[in-house]
Motif scaffolding. Structure first.
Motif, mmCIF file in Angstrom:
data_model
loop_
_atom_site.group_PDB
_atom_site.id
_atom_site.type_symbol
_atom_site.label_atom_id
_atom_site.label_comp_id
_atom_site.label_asym_id
_atom_site.label_seq_id
_atom_site.Cartn_x
_atom_site.Cartn_y
_atom_site.Cartn_z
ATOM 1 N N ASP A 1 0.615 -1.166 -0.010
ATOM 2 C CA ASP A 1 0.087 0.003 0.113
ATOM 3 C C ASP A 1 1.025 1.052 -0.078
ATOM 4 O O ASP A 1 1.655 1.271 0.776
ATOM 5 N N GLY A 2 0.433 2.137 -1.057
ATOM 6 C CA GLY A 2 1.370 3.596 -0.997
ATOM 7 C C GLY A 2 2.631 3.337 -2.035
ATOM 8 O O GLY A 2 3.067 4.542 -1.948
ATOM 9 N N VAL A 3 2.694 2.384 -2.443
ATOM 10 C CA VAL A 3 4.060 2.008 -3.184
ATOM 11 C C VAL A 3 3.679 1.528 -4.611
ATOM 12 O O VAL A 3 2.810 0.386 -4.371
ATOM 13 N N THR A 4 4.208 2.004 -5.635
ATOM 14 C CA THR A 4 4.199 1.402 -7.002
ATOM 15 C C THR A 4 5.378 1.178 -7.497
ATOM 16 O O THR A 4 6.104 2.008 -7.609
ATOM 17 N N PHE A 5 5.517 -0.019 -8.010
ATOM 18 C CA PHE A 5 6.913 -0.337 -8.787
ATOM 19 C C PHE A 5 6.761 0.198 -10.151
ATOM 20 O O PHE A 5 5.896 -0.001 -11.058
ATOM 21 N N VAL A 6 7.806 1.020 -10.339
ATOM 22 C CA VAL A 6 8.156 1.457 -11.787
ATOM 23 C C VAL A 6 8.799 0.297 -12.633
ATOM 24 O O VAL A 6 8.456 0.135 -13.903
ATOM 25 N N ASP A 7 9.912 -0.285 -11.787
ATOM 26 C CA ASP A 7 10.588 -1.389 -12.560
ATOM 27 C C ASP A 7 11.105 -2.057 -11.293
ATOM 28 O O ASP A 7 10.953 -1.876 -10.454
ATOM 29 N N ASP A 8 12.082 -3.218 -11.544
ATOM 30 C CA ASP A 8 12.498 -3.694 -10.444
ATOM 31 C C ASP A 8 13.521 -2.976 -9.575
ATOM 32 O O ASP A 8 13.709 -3.319 -8.327
ATOM 33 N N GLY A 9 13.926 -1.830 -9.920
ATOM 34 C CA GLY A 9 14.714 -0.869 -9.126
ATOM 35 C C GLY A 9 14.474 0.241 -8.807
ATOM 36 O O GLY A 9 15.188 0.987 -8.092
#
Length: 97
Positions: free
Chosen positions: A36-44
């Protein structure tokens, strides 16, 4: 400033007074867990909600800290590290065992 994540305890804030650095430190084997509150752009890289950080355990509840945090957000905006559509700050991911 470190947003710390572990599957067992969720998110917390470490080194809250360090307004010069910002990262997500992740434990666990899952590459892109749902947080919650975090969205992955890519693995890094991730986007962390601007409003998420002050609500985390470990965030000081003082006017001075909020002012310092806002100054960090303003600086990040000038550098292009704020996603205006999601009101999120870009952070790199550091994985720990």
């Amino acid at each position: 400033m470190i947003v710390d994540y572990s599957p067992s305890s969720g998110l917390s804030l470490l080194e809250a007074e360090d307004f010069k650095g910002f990262k997500l430190r992740m434990a666990g084997a899952e590459a892109r867990p749902a947080i919650d509150g975090v969205t992955f752009v890519d693995d890094g890289n991730v986007l962390i909600g601007v409003d998420t950080v002050p609500a985390l355990p470990g965030a000081p509840a003082t006017a001075e800290w909020r002012a310092g945090y806002q100054a960090m957000v303003d600086y990040a905006a000038k550098k292009g590290w704020i996603d205006a559509a999601t009101n999120s700050i870009r952070a790199h991911v550091e994985r720990v065992p």
